[in-house]
Design a protein around this motif. Structure first.
Motif, PDB file in Angstrom:
ATOM      1  N   PRO A  73       0.796  -1.236   0.000  1.00  7.98           N
ATOM      2  CA  PRO A  73       0.000   0.000   0.000  1.00  7.98           C
ATOM      3  C   PRO A  73       0.825   1.281   0.000  1.00  7.98           C
ATOM      4  O   PRO A  73       0.360   2.309  -0.461  1.00  7.98           O
ATOM      5  CB  PRO A  73      -0.821  -0.107   1.283  1.00  7.98           C
ATOM      6  N   TYR A 116      -2.425  -1.143  -5.131  1.00 11.89           N
ATOM      7  CA  TYR A 116      -2.417   0.274  -4.793  1.00 11.89           C
ATOM      8  C   TYR A 116      -1.413   1.039  -5.661  1.00 11.89           C
ATOM      9  O   TYR A 116      -0.402   0.485  -6.077  1.00 11.89           O
ATOM     10  CB  TYR A 116      -2.012   0.459  -3.322  1.00 11.89           C
ATOM     11  N   HIS A 129      -4.487   8.472  -3.147  1.00 10.71           N
ATOM     12  CA  HIS A 129      -4.080   7.204  -3.743  1.00 10.71           C
ATOM     13  C   HIS A 129      -5.229   6.598  -4.541  1.00 10.71           C
ATOM     14  O   HIS A 129      -6.398   6.883  -4.285  1.00 10.71           O
ATOM     15  CB  HIS A 129      -3.673   6.211  -2.656  1.00 10.71           C
ATOM     16  N   ALA A 165      -6.628   2.645  -6.008  1.00 10.73           N
ATOM     17  CA  ALA A 165      -6.441   1.229  -5.667  1.00 10.73           C
ATOM     18  C   ALA A 165      -7.471   0.366  -6.373  1.00 10.73           C
ATOM     19  O   ALA A 165      -8.533   0.844  -6.780  1.00 10.73           O
ATOM     20  CB  ALA A 165      -6.532   1.033  -4.154  1.00 10.73           C
TER      21      ALA A 165
END
Length: 276
Positions: free
Chosen positions: A161, A218, A231, A233
């Motif tokens: 991540p 991610y 972010h 994902a």
């Protein structure tokens, strides 16, 4: 181990656990131009060029070894599949950006599954795994220097991540170490253990070595997305996909991750939720 080093390792490990956790999302969106989001150092372009040169030499090294062209990272292809990306019909206004601006629109895509490390390795070796997503039929403004006739957009995901290459200096250091000890991964590991951020550098190699089809993926780095910064994902949806999490064993074939992908796609569908 000295007390100071123990404290450093403990603090770093806490940060890693936070990064690898599935903490709930929070609605305190960060503006893309907020103070501290990005600070460009005076020598950044020079170091970017040095990183490019290091990675080019690593690609040449791989070519000399195998007489085939490889990337500088995510070298081992595990599988390539075709599919579609459909934009949600009820996206809130702040998420209607770029290729997601038109609710319900569908794009053709190609996805490439790969091992992240810079060298070809047996699937028994722990390490992060990646997924590259190429979206076709994309129109709109391009980055400076990009051919206007290009109609694709690329997304690059990793099952870790957060990224251990936290800034330009760390990236140059780690890439230089990878080049120096390209043919001696054990020596590379020893030198990484001497760093103050040793836990962070080893964290991606602590990820479960399981069937890639079950992994969440991610972008690691954060990107501007409209007015905000965050972010992206991919999260598996079908229960069969999430349940396909077999662990790689020592007596499995060296290309078992690829075998599992072929087996899964022979009759089953993979589906991900693309989230920001």
């Amino acid at each position: 181990m000295t007390e100071a080093l123990k404290e450093t390792v403990s603090s770093a490990w806490t940060d890693v656990k936070r990064g690898l956790s599935s903490a709930p999302p929070n609605d305190a969106y960060l503006a893309w131009d907020a103070e501290g989001v990005e600070t460009i150092k005076p020598d950044e372009q020079e170091k970017v060029q040095r990183i490019k040169e290091v990675m080019e030499r690593m690609q040449k090294h791989n070519f000399d070894l195998h007489r085939k062209a490889f990337r500088a990272t995510h070298v081992k292809t595990q599988g390539i599949v075709k599919g579609t990306l459909q934009v949600h019909r009820d996206l809130p206004e702040h998420l209607r950006q770029g290729i997601f601006a038109e609710p319900g629109k569908t794009y053709d895509v190609a996805a490439r599954y790969a091992n992240e490390p810079y060298l070809l390795q047996r699937d028994q070796e722990n390490g992060p795994r990646g997924l590259g997503l190429k979206v076709f039929g994309v129109t709109g403004p391009r980055l400076e220097g990009v051919d206007d006739s290009v109609n694709t957009q690329d997304f690059f995901f990793n099952n870790a991540p957060s990224i251990e290459l936290t800034d330009i200096d760390t990236t140059l250091d780690i890439m230089s170490l990878r080049e120096k000890y390209f043919d001696d991964p054990a020596a590379l590991g020893r030198h990484l253990k001497m760093r103050t951020d040793l836990v962070k550098q080893h964290a991606p190699y602590m990820l479960p070595n399981t069937n890639m089809i079950s992994h969440s993926m991610y972008t690691q780095s954060a990107f501007r997305f409209g007015k905000y910064y965050g972010h992206m994902a991919l999260f598996p949806v079908p229960e069969a996909q999430k349940a396909a999490n077999d662990k790689v064993k020592n007596d499995d074939p060296s290309c078992v991750l690829s075998d599992w992908l072929f087996d899964y796609f022979d009759g089953k569908e993979a589906k991900y939720e693309f989230k920001v």
